[in-house]
Design an enzyme around this catalytic site. Structure first.
Site, PDB file in Angstrom:
ATOM      1  CE  LYS A 136      -1.809   1.917   3.659  1.00  0.00           C
ATOM      2  NZ  LYS A 136      -2.594   2.214   4.869  1.00  0.00           N
ATOM      3  CG  ASP A 154      -7.460   3.867   2.416  1.00  0.00           C
ATOM      4  OD1 ASP A 154      -8.351   3.432   1.649  1.00  0.00           O
ATOM      5  OD2 ASP A 154      -7.495   5.016   2.897  1.00  0.00           O
TER       6      ASP A 154
END
Length: 266
Positions: A136, A154
């Protein structure tokens, strides 16, 4: 459209139908959130990497309150590699989990010095091999510091793509690859920002503003939150809350002044 009708409408959706709907929703998100951007403050790739590491388990607003002093004192990988642990922990304490974050930043600095000449690399494989940087974080860095398209999964992105019916999956990596099949690569980075903006301002975790959402006609989860305009408008957040109401065909006067003035959109 009732919530039951919304759910039934998409039960027999084909893969190509899902792709078309996803791309249409992405276009509407572009119109809904023209101000979407990375909400972490940074001026170079290393600063973005550090800010993203610090953003774990806290808000971007809190990180942006800490980083000016941090970036003034620590400007290079060598600075982090040689950092005094106690001094760095003191600076990072407001972000939470400050001991672990301090450890990550010191190790990141050391790894950059040892393996990359002190310069943050610009490939996914090299980034994820660094301390404190997962997939991420790497996609945030690639998309916003290096201009390489990336999907940032997220908590908001995971929640919304499931609600949208784009995916039925909780694993971030699987979500990333599934969404990549739906949306053109050139749009990945900005799509991530727009979905995150939408999750923070409209499609909240506990009570989404379904009745004041521009995506309502295309969303199989319509009705998860209040569908009445007055109740939904009260849930909108951010400086453009009233503009979001107008975009959804809702009277902007229904949006409380406090929602517009709120400085922190978690």
């Amino acid at each position: 459209m009732t919530p039951v009708a919304a759910a039934k409408r998409f039960t027999a959706e084909t893969p190509i139908g899902r792709k078309r709907r996803a791309r249409k929703m992405a276009r509407v998100l572009t119109e809904t959130h023209p101000d979407a951007h990375c909400e972490l403050d940074f001026t170079n790739p290393l600063e973005l990497a550090v800010a993203t590491i610090l953003s774990a388990q806290t808000t971007d607003v809190r990180v942006n309150q800490v980083t000016p002093a941090l970036f003034k004192q620590y400007q290079t990988a060598a600075d982090y590699a040689a950092a005094d642990r106690t001094a760095l922990e003191t600076l990072l304490k407001p972000t939470g989990f400050f001991r672990a974050k301090t450890d990550s930043l010191i190790k990141l600095g050391q790894a950059l010095i040892e393996k990359h000449g002190g310069v943050l690399p610009a490939t996914l494989a090299e980034l994820v091999a660094l301390p404190g940087i997962g997939r991420k974080t790497a996609n945030v860095i690639l998309g916003n510091a290096f201009g390489v398209p990336g999907i940032t999964v997220d908590t908001h992105f995971r929640r919304l793509t499931n609600r949208f019916g784009w995916v039925a999956e909780e694993d971030p990596v699987k979500i990333e690859f599934l969404v990549a099949e739906l949306i053109e690569k050139r749009d990945w980075t900005m799509l991530s920002h727009r979905i995150i903006f939408h999750g923070r301002r409209v499609c909240h975790a506990r009570k989404p503003a379904c009745g004041a959402c521009t995506l309502a006609p295309m969303c199989p989860s319509y009705g998860t939150g209040p569908t009445e305009a007055a109740a939904a408008a009260k849930l909108l957040k951010g400086p453009r809350a009233r503009e979001l109401a107008v975009a959804a065909g809702v009277d902007p006067e229904l949006v409380p002044a406090a929602a517009v003035a709120a400085p922190d959109v978690p």
